[in-house]
Every structure is written in C-alpha cells, then in structure tokens.
Design a protein around this motif. Structure first.
Motif, PDB file in Angstrom:
ATOM      1  N   PHE A  12      -7.327  -2.632  -1.678  1.00 33.99           N
ATOM      2  CA  PHE A  12      -6.778  -3.649  -2.574  1.00 33.99           C
ATOM      3  C   PHE A  12      -6.754  -3.176  -4.028  1.00 33.99           C
ATOM      4  O   PHE A  12      -5.861  -3.531  -4.779  1.00 33.99           O
ATOM      5  CB  PHE A  12      -7.532  -4.971  -2.410  1.00 33.99           C
ATOM      6  CG  PHE A  12      -8.856  -5.025  -3.111  1.00 33.99           C
ATOM      7  CD1 PHE A  12      -8.941  -5.531  -4.397  1.00 33.99           C
ATOM      8  CD2 PHE A  12     -10.012  -4.583  -2.499  1.00 33.99           C
ATOM      9  CE1 PHE A  12     -10.149  -5.596  -5.051  1.00 33.99           C
ATOM     10  CE2 PHE A  12     -11.227  -4.648  -3.150  1.00 33.99           C
ATOM     11  CZ  PHE A  12     -11.300  -5.149  -4.425  1.00 33.99           C
ATOM     12  N   SER A  13      -7.708  -2.358  -4.440  1.00 32.73           N
ATOM     13  CA  SER A  13      -7.732  -1.866  -5.819  1.00 32.73           C
ATOM     14  C   SER A  13      -6.460  -1.084  -6.137  1.00 32.73           C
ATOM     15  O   SER A  13      -5.863  -1.258  -7.196  1.00 32.73           O
ATOM     16  CB  SER A  13      -8.965  -0.986  -6.033  1.00 32.73           C
ATOM     17  OG  SER A  13      -8.969  -0.447  -7.328  1.00 32.73           O
ATOM     18  N   GLY A  14      -6.047  -0.241  -5.218  1.00 35.06           N
ATOM     19  CA  GLY A  14      -4.823   0.533  -5.399  1.00 35.06           C
ATOM     20  C   GLY A  14      -3.577  -0.337  -5.432  1.00 35.06           C
ATOM     21  O   GLY A  14      -2.659  -0.098  -6.212  1.00 35.06           O
ATOM     22  N   GLY A 103     -10.052   0.817 -11.320  1.00 37.34           N
ATOM     23  CA  GLY A 103      -9.010   1.323 -10.420  1.00 37.34           C
ATOM     24  C   GLY A 103      -7.676   1.479 -11.134  1.00 37.34           C
ATOM     25  O   GLY A 103      -6.941   2.444 -10.891  1.00 37.34           O
ATOM     26  N   PHE A 104      -7.365   0.555 -12.032  1.00 37.20           N
ATOM     27  CA  PHE A 104      -6.126   0.661 -12.802  1.00 37.20           C
ATOM     28  C   PHE A 104      -6.169   1.878 -13.715  1.00 37.20           C
ATOM     29  O   PHE A 104      -5.203   2.629 -13.812  1.00 37.20           O
ATOM     30  CB  PHE A 104      -5.883  -0.617 -13.619  1.00 37.20           C
ATOM     31  CG  PHE A 104      -4.627  -0.564 -14.440  1.00 37.20           C
ATOM     32  CD1 PHE A 104      -3.383  -0.661 -13.838  1.00 37.20           C
ATOM     33  CD2 PHE A 104      -4.678  -0.404 -15.820  1.00 37.20           C
ATOM     34  CE1 PHE A 104      -2.212  -0.605 -14.584  1.00 37.20           C
ATOM     35  CE2 PHE A 104      -3.520  -0.348 -16.573  1.00 37.20           C
ATOM     36  CZ  PHE A 104      -2.280  -0.443 -15.956  1.00 37.20           C
ATOM     37  N   ALA A 105      -7.315   2.095 -14.374  1.00 37.67           N
ATOM     38  CA  ALA A 105      -7.457   3.262 -15.258  1.00 37.67           C
ATOM     39  C   ALA A 105      -7.289   4.559 -14.465  1.00 37.67           C
ATOM     40  O   ALA A 105      -6.616   5.490 -14.921  1.00 37.67           O
ATOM     41  CB  ALA A 105      -8.813   3.237 -15.958  1.00 37.67           C
ATOM     42  N   ALA A 106      -7.863   4.613 -13.272  1.00 34.44           N
ATOM     43  CA  ALA A 106      -7.740   5.802 -12.431  1.00 34.44           C
ATOM     44  C   ALA A 106      -6.283   5.988 -11.977  1.00 34.44           C
ATOM     45  O   ALA A 106      -5.765   7.112 -11.952  1.00 34.44           O
ATOM     46  CB  ALA A 106      -8.663   5.694 -11.218  1.00 34.44           C
ATOM     47  N   TYR A 107      -5.635   4.901 -11.638  1.00 38.03           N
ATOM     48  CA  TYR A 107      -4.235   4.951 -11.204  1.00 38.03           C
ATOM     49  C   TYR A 107      -3.348   5.493 -12.317  1.00 38.03           C
ATOM     50  O   TYR A 107      -2.520   6.370 -12.105  1.00 38.03           O
ATOM     51  CB  TYR A 107      -3.784   3.543 -10.782  1.00 38.03           C
ATOM     52  CG  TYR A 107      -2.392   3.480 -10.213  1.00 38.03           C
ATOM     53  CD1 TYR A 107      -2.183   3.647  -8.853  1.00 38.03           C
ATOM     54  CD2 TYR A 107      -1.287   3.233 -11.023  1.00 38.03           C
ATOM     55  CE1 TYR A 107      -0.899   3.582  -8.320  1.00 38.03           C
ATOM     56  CE2 TYR A 107      -0.016   3.167 -10.500  1.00 38.03           C
ATOM     57  CZ  TYR A 107       0.179   3.347  -9.149  1.00 38.03           C
ATOM     58  OH  TYR A 107       1.438   3.287  -8.628  1.00 38.03           O
TER      59      TYR A 107
END
Length: 187
Positions: A12-14, A103-107
């Motif tokens: 879900f994070s992705g 997760g958004f920062a990593a994306y």
C-alpha cells in the motif's frame, strides 16, 4: 510482495506514493509536494501532540480528520497534501502516515535516480559527519545519495547504514553483542 510501481516500493505504501506522485506531476506542483511531504514528516516528528494523534490506535477518525485538516491548513499546507491526509484517514491508515511519508520520499528519490540511505545513529549527525559520510558513499559508488536520518540512543555509538539490501552496522551495541556471543562461545 510485488512491486506494482516499478520503483522498488511494494504494498500500500507504494500505491499511495505512486498516486500522489502522479497527481502532483499532473498538476505541475511536484517539487512543492515533495517539500511539503517532508515538512509534514518533520512536523509529526517534532510535535508530541500530533505524533500522539497519529500513533494512538484508538483515535476516532471522524473527529481526527477535521482537526488534522484544520491544523494543516493553518500551517499553510497545499490542498493536495490535506486531501492526501484525508484519504489516509478515511482509509483508516492514520497510524501508517509516517511510513507513507517515508515511502513517498523513497519513491520520489527512485524516480529521480537517487539512492536512499537509511542512517540510524545514537545521536544526530553533525554537518561534518554528514559530509564525511557522503564522501565515503561517493567513493563506494553511491554518488547521488539521499540521506534519511534516524536516531536511536540504544545504539550507544556508531551507526547503522542501510542502502537497498545492504546493511552496514558499526554500532557499539552490535559490537558489544558480538563480543558477548564470542565470550559465551569461548567459555
């Protein structure tokens, strides 16, 4: 889990990260959204009241949504960020908000060709330590590295560095544990 986003983010994070990224890109406000998501993460980390609201499992989402929306509006957050948090609350994922922000920062970092390095240290890094760490990472072939820093006093000293699937643990806690195990084996 399967990576549906093409960036290494799973679950879900992705999905949340991909949706926010696509919407921000479409509205041509991606850089602003990236900055404000980071600011939201800092705000949660620095505000004990907000952190308690997010972390409490019994938070009444019907009451939390308008309070949080009003607080974010007062702080000057864009409507897209307020709506995103609203969706998170509606989907009963408020406790996961810090994870969704990370997760958004990593994306975003992956989309931009950056590598995210998770650094956990006993104390906050100084600017000199950060510069030295970036230099060592560049020597190791990681030129575009986004540092995500955490503190964990239980490490006692040193740091733990995670880049992708690689983990480098130079913490004093780990060294003491290894010494303890080796002494038990020698007895």
């Amino acid at each position: 889990m399967v990576d549906h986003t093409g960036t290494g983010e799973t679950g879900f994070s992705g999905r949340y990260a991909a949706a926010l990224y696509a919407l921000a890109s479409e509205q041509k406000i991606l850089n602003d959204v990236v900055e404000q998501m980071a600011a939201l993460g800092r705000l949660i980390h620095e505000s004990a009241d907000l952190r308690r609201l997010v972390e409490t499992p019994l938070t009444d989402t019907a009451k939390a949504a308008p309070v949080l929306a009003q607080a974010l509006a007062a702080q000057g957050f864009l409507p897209i960020i307020r709506n995103y948090v609203g969706v998170v609350i509606t989907n009963r994922r408020l406790r996961e908000l810090p994870r969704l922000i990370a997760g958004f920062a990593a994306y975003v970092a992956t989309k931009r060709g950056e590598i995210v390095a998770e650094i956990t240290s006993a104390h906050a890094l100084t600017d000199t330590q950060r510069t030295q760490l970036r230099a060592r990472l560049a020597e190791a072939g990681y030129s575009q590295v986004h540092l995500r820093e955490h503190t964990d006093p239980s490490l006692l000293g040193g740091l733990v560095l995670k880049i992708g699937t690689k983990l480098f643990d130079t913490s004093l806690k780990s060294r003491l544990n290894r010494l303890n195990y080796s002494l038990k084996g020698a007895a």
